[in-house]
Design a protein around this motif. Sequence first.
Motif, mmCIF file in Angstrom:
data_model
loop_
_atom_site.group_PDB
_atom_site.id
_atom_site.type_symbol
_atom_site.label_atom_id
_atom_site.label_comp_id
_atom_site.label_asym_id
_atom_site.label_seq_id
_atom_site.Cartn_x
_atom_site.Cartn_y
_atom_site.Cartn_z
ATOM 1 N N UNK A 200 30.913 38.103 11.935
ATOM 2 C CA UNK A 200 30.675 36.672 11.715
ATOM 3 C C UNK A 200 31.442 35.790 12.695
ATOM 4 N N UNK A 201 32.230 36.395 13.594
ATOM 5 C CA UNK A 201 33.010 35.625 14.562
ATOM 6 C C UNK A 201 32.118 34.931 15.586
ATOM 7 N N UNK A 202 32.473 33.684 15.894
ATOM 8 C CA UNK A 202 31.855 32.937 16.985
ATOM 9 C C UNK A 202 32.890 32.684 18.072
ATOM 10 N N UNK A 203 32.436 32.240 19.224
ATOM 11 C CA UNK A 203 33.352 31.915 20.309
ATOM 12 C C UNK A 203 34.166 30.667 19.989
ATOM 13 N N UNK A 204 33.502 29.651 19.425
ATOM 14 C CA UNK A 204 34.177 28.390 19.140
ATOM 15 C C UNK A 204 33.812 27.916 17.738
ATOM 16 N N UNK A 205 34.550 26.978 17.251
ATOM 17 C CA UNK A 205 34.280 26.377 15.949
ATOM 18 C C UNK A 205 32.925 25.669 15.970
ATOM 19 N N UNK A 263 28.402 30.900 20.821
ATOM 20 C CA UNK A 263 27.697 31.573 19.738
ATOM 21 C C UNK A 263 28.387 32.833 19.270
ATOM 22 N N UNK A 264 27.641 33.750 18.671
ATOM 23 C CA UNK A 264 28.229 34.974 18.114
ATOM 24 C C UNK A 264 28.975 35.784 19.166
ATOM 25 N N UNK A 265 30.134 36.321 18.767
ATOM 26 C CA UNK A 265 30.928 37.137 19.684
ATOM 27 C C UNK A 265 30.292 38.500 19.882
ATOM 28 N N UNK A 266 29.870 39.113 18.786
ATOM 29 C CA UNK A 266 29.310 40.467 18.867
ATOM 30 C C UNK A 266 27.812 40.411 18.581
ATOM 31 N N UNK A 267 27.044 40.681 19.609
ATOM 32 C CA UNK A 267 25.594 40.589 19.512
ATOM 33 C C UNK A 267 24.950 41.935 19.813
ATOM 34 N N UNK A 268 23.689 42.015 19.534
ATOM 35 C CA UNK A 268 22.922 43.195 19.900
ATOM 36 C C UNK A 268 22.723 43.213 21.414
#
Length: 364
Positions: A200-205, A263-268
């Motif tokens: 659920x981590x993103x790069x920024x708020x 956006x999402x840190x860990x993506x497909x």
Amino acid sequence: MAAEDETLTPSHSGRFPAADNDKDHAKDDGIALPAHVAGSGTLDRLVDTARDYARAAASENTLKAYARDWAHFSRWCRLKGTEPLPPAPQMIGLYLADMAAPRTKIAPLSASTIERRLSGLGWNYAQRGFTLDRKDRHIATVLAGIKRKHARPPVQKEAILREDILAMVATLPFDLRGLRDRAILLLGYAGGLRRSEIVSLDMHKDDTPDSGGWIQIMEQGALLTLNAKTGWREVEIGRGSSDRTCPVHALEQWLHFARIDFGPVFTRTARDGTRALEARLSDKHIARLIKRCVLAAGIRADLPEKDRLTLFSGHSLRAGLASSAEVDERHVQKHLGHASVEMTRRYQRRRDRFRVNLTKAAGL
């Protein structure tokens, strides 16, 4: 290019699978105007807003579990010739007994699963304007008997220790997908993170509506701000002793080569592994990743493969940090976001249990 295969495992193991036309949970969320108030465009929009906030009161996985609990109980009631509404403590007591000792070839459910399903029913009844009295003798005494007769100590997952995590990341290639999975394992281990917190981590708020937190990479490490089960908390992940084992370095490598800055840190990734996609990873990927690396690294090779797969899960990362970090328990407790040190100790698979000897301290 097609995305990498993210095959989902079945999410419902109950006795009666939910039918496609069962929309009770979706239709009846309990948020509506009073009967004596006339609707209007403004009020209708406020009802929709209130419903959105009500859905945000619990995690998506929790809401899905509650919906499955209701679907399971509703079908059980219909098979018995009754209806789930209004709540009847006598029938709920029989439902609990049937789950604990079914008269079919279906395996009985554990006492903890039965209690969790009862909690799900209580939540569903509350959303429909009813109160489920769990203290009613038809429910309370049956549940107490089930727990007394069938309850067992919780089965804990094996901890992934320092030597294990190093062996696991060593099995990963250095292509884009390998960089991502290496960052996931090291960050999850060093942060003592849950699967849901990692993905659920993103790069920024405020990068995405479904964000569960964001990261800040600094000279000394990474600061994670998480919206976790127990509320907002910060997790500090310092840099490691070498690039090979440093979770922050692994994260930086993935972000750089995947060209992720929003956006999402860990993506497909694309199926050929050459580029990152926009879609956020599922937390199920982490469970599969851990099991795959455990087998590849030969961890607990003394056991059959089936048993090894059962021993390890996403929680093995949190248990591994709690068991391996040789610091004061209070620091581990804060890092994991536990409300009490007793909860932290449940995660410690190896520790000096008799460091404090009250027998000798009492003069014996």
